[in-house]
Design a protein around this motif. Structure first.
Motif, PDB file in Angstrom:
ATOM      1  N   UNK A  97      13.419  43.326  32.959  1.00  0.00           N
ATOM      2  CA  UNK A  97      13.222  42.687  32.563  1.00  0.00           C
ATOM      3  C   UNK A  97      14.403  41.772  32.212  1.00  0.00           C
ATOM      4  N   UNK A  98      15.681  42.820  31.931  1.00  0.00           N
ATOM      5  CA  UNK A  98      16.675  42.734  31.294  1.00  0.00           C
ATOM      6  C   UNK A  98      17.631  41.405  31.899  1.00  0.00           C
ATOM      7  N   UNK A  99      17.570  40.955  33.063  1.00  0.00           N
ATOM      8  CA  UNK A  99      18.509  40.550  34.038  1.00  0.00           C
ATOM      9  C   UNK A  99      17.739  39.312  34.623  1.00  0.00           C
ATOM     10  N   UNK A 100      16.574  39.496  34.536  1.00  0.00           N
ATOM     11  CA  UNK A 100      15.210  38.740  35.622  1.00  0.00           C
ATOM     12  C   UNK A 100      15.368  39.373  36.837  1.00  0.00           C
ATOM     13  N   UNK A 101      15.841  40.266  37.410  1.00  0.00           N
ATOM     14  CA  UNK A 101      15.480  39.928  38.970  1.00  0.00           C
ATOM     15  C   UNK A 101      17.473  39.573  39.356  1.00  0.00           C
ATOM     16  N   UNK A 102      18.037  39.775  38.302  1.00  0.00           N
ATOM     17  CA  UNK A 102      19.709  38.937  39.053  1.00  0.00           C
ATOM     18  C   UNK A 102      20.683  40.192  39.079  1.00  0.00           C
ATOM     19  N   UNK A 103      20.738  40.796  38.450  1.00  0.00           N
ATOM     20  CA  UNK A 103      21.130  42.381  38.437  1.00  0.00           C
ATOM     21  C   UNK A 103      22.543  42.496  37.408  1.00  0.00           C
TER      22      UNK A 103
END
Ligand code: ZN
Ligand code: ZN
Length: 374
Positions: A176-182
């Motif tokens: 949730x924090x990086x929206x899946x971008x890592x």
């Protein structure tokens, strides 16, 4: 903290040096001081120093700050990590690797530790701790090779979730924090020099972009848990006392993978043989008569016994060499030698008849000497 040396001075450059000059100065010094090549004390510190100077001066923005504010102002604006982050070491990385030097390794045991981790803009990998174990072997085992079972406790990958931390069947979902971008972007203010944006790995998902749909209950989502291990270690023939074997991946598990198990091998001292590298030393007592007349003597070897010829007229403490009766060379071909030191034993007790014979022998010796000299 000791005051730092001037970056230009470190690289032996003038303030007007071009980027090419900076690169070539760094290449020259780095080849000279790379800790894989230069084993002198202080080489590693020197290498870090020139690398930091290069990282700072090869980046036009950082160089500008340095030129205007000097070390004090520069250090206020850039942390050690900032200095190395995004620095262009690309050419050198390939150069060093082609020469078999380490560079940018994430291993906490390597020369550079965290420095090079941040140098390439990568997060410092949090592999688990290295663990230590000790084994001891006899000299015979060191010669032939041996194996030992080591039992220890470590944080090991969780069997239930196979190390994923996800409850089986629950799958993964986007962080949730990086929206899946890592990755997340961080903007830093550089005072009068505007702002720089850097990209850092997301702490929430540790840069993976995904997190477990539901946490594994066995390991509370960590992916690893305490476990008793029993592993067999092969000890290579020719092993020397104090040598360390590295069993990679068998250390403590961490968020980014396991550390290593480091096994120190002790070779117990032997009663008969003294070791010197691959060679062995042994003392061989012989009688006075054999020393004078010569003969054959049995010499202890690692495997048993060997026969050795003693030439007539051998002096005490003479060293005779038995080729190939030493230890095998570690990772090499052939074996060392057995060096047998002849010790002439003087009998502690002799009877009357023997005394008489010896006296006559002595008299005869004196006569001979007289004849020789006069
Ligand atoms: Zn688990
Ligand atoms: Zn994330």
């Amino acid at each position: 903290m000791p005051s730092k040396r001037d970056y230009y001075e470190i690289l032996g450059l003038s303030k007007s040096a071009s980027l090419d000059e900076i690169k070539s100065a760094y290449r020259k010094l780095a080849m000279q001081f790379h800790p894989d090549r230069n084993k002198e004390a202080g080489a590693e510190e020197k290498f870090k120093e020139i690398s930091e100077a290069y990282a700072a001066l090869s980046d036009p923005q950082k160089r500008q700050v340095y030129d205007q504010y000097g070390h004090a102002g520069f250090d206020q604006r850039f942390s050690q990590e900032d200095i190395f982050r995004n620095a262009d070491f690309g050419d050198f990385q390939d150069l060093f690797r082609s020469m078999g030097f380490s560079f940018g390794e994430m291993d906490e045991d390597s020369h550079f530790g965290g420095m090079f981790g941040s140098m390439f803009g990568m997060p410092r990998r949090q592999t688990g701790r290295h663990l230590q174990a000790e084994v001891s072997v006899t000299l015979q085992e060191a010669a032939k090779g041996a194996s030992r079972t080591i039992e220890y406790r470590r944080q090991a990958p969780c069997d239930t979730c196979s190390g994923s931390g996800a409850r089986p069947g629950s799958g993964l979902k986007d962080c949730a924090k990086c929206h899946g971008r890592g990755q997340v972007q961080q903007v830093r203010n550089l005072g009068g020099f505007g702002r720089i944006a850097t990209v850092a790995p997301c702490q929430n998902c540790r840069g993976r972009g995904q997190i477990p749909g539901r946490e594994c209950e066995e390991c509370a989502g960590r992916g690893y848990r305490a476990k008793e291990e029993s592993i067999e270690v092969k000890i290579p023939q020719g092993v020397d006392d104090g040598m360390r074997l590295r069993l990679s991946g068998l250390g403590e598990m961490g968020p980014d993978g396991p550390g290593d198990l480091l096994v120190r091998v002790h070779v117990r001292p032997d009663e008969r043989f003294e070791r010197e590298g691959e060679d062995l030393h042994v003392q061989v007592p012989i009688s006075y008569t054999m020393a004078v007349l010569g003969g054959k003597v049995r010499v202890p070897t690692l495997d048993g016994e060997a026969e050795m010829s003693v030439p007539a007229g051998t002096q005490s403490h003479t060293v005779l060499r038995l080729r190939g009766e030493g230890l095998p060379r570690l990772h090499g071909k052939g074996k060392g030698d057995l060096l047998a030191q002849i010790i002439i034993e003087v009998p502690k007790r002799v009877d009357e008849r023997q005394k008489e014979l010896l006296r006559r022998l002595d008299e005869e010796g004196k006569e001979k000497k007289k004849g020789k000299w006069f």
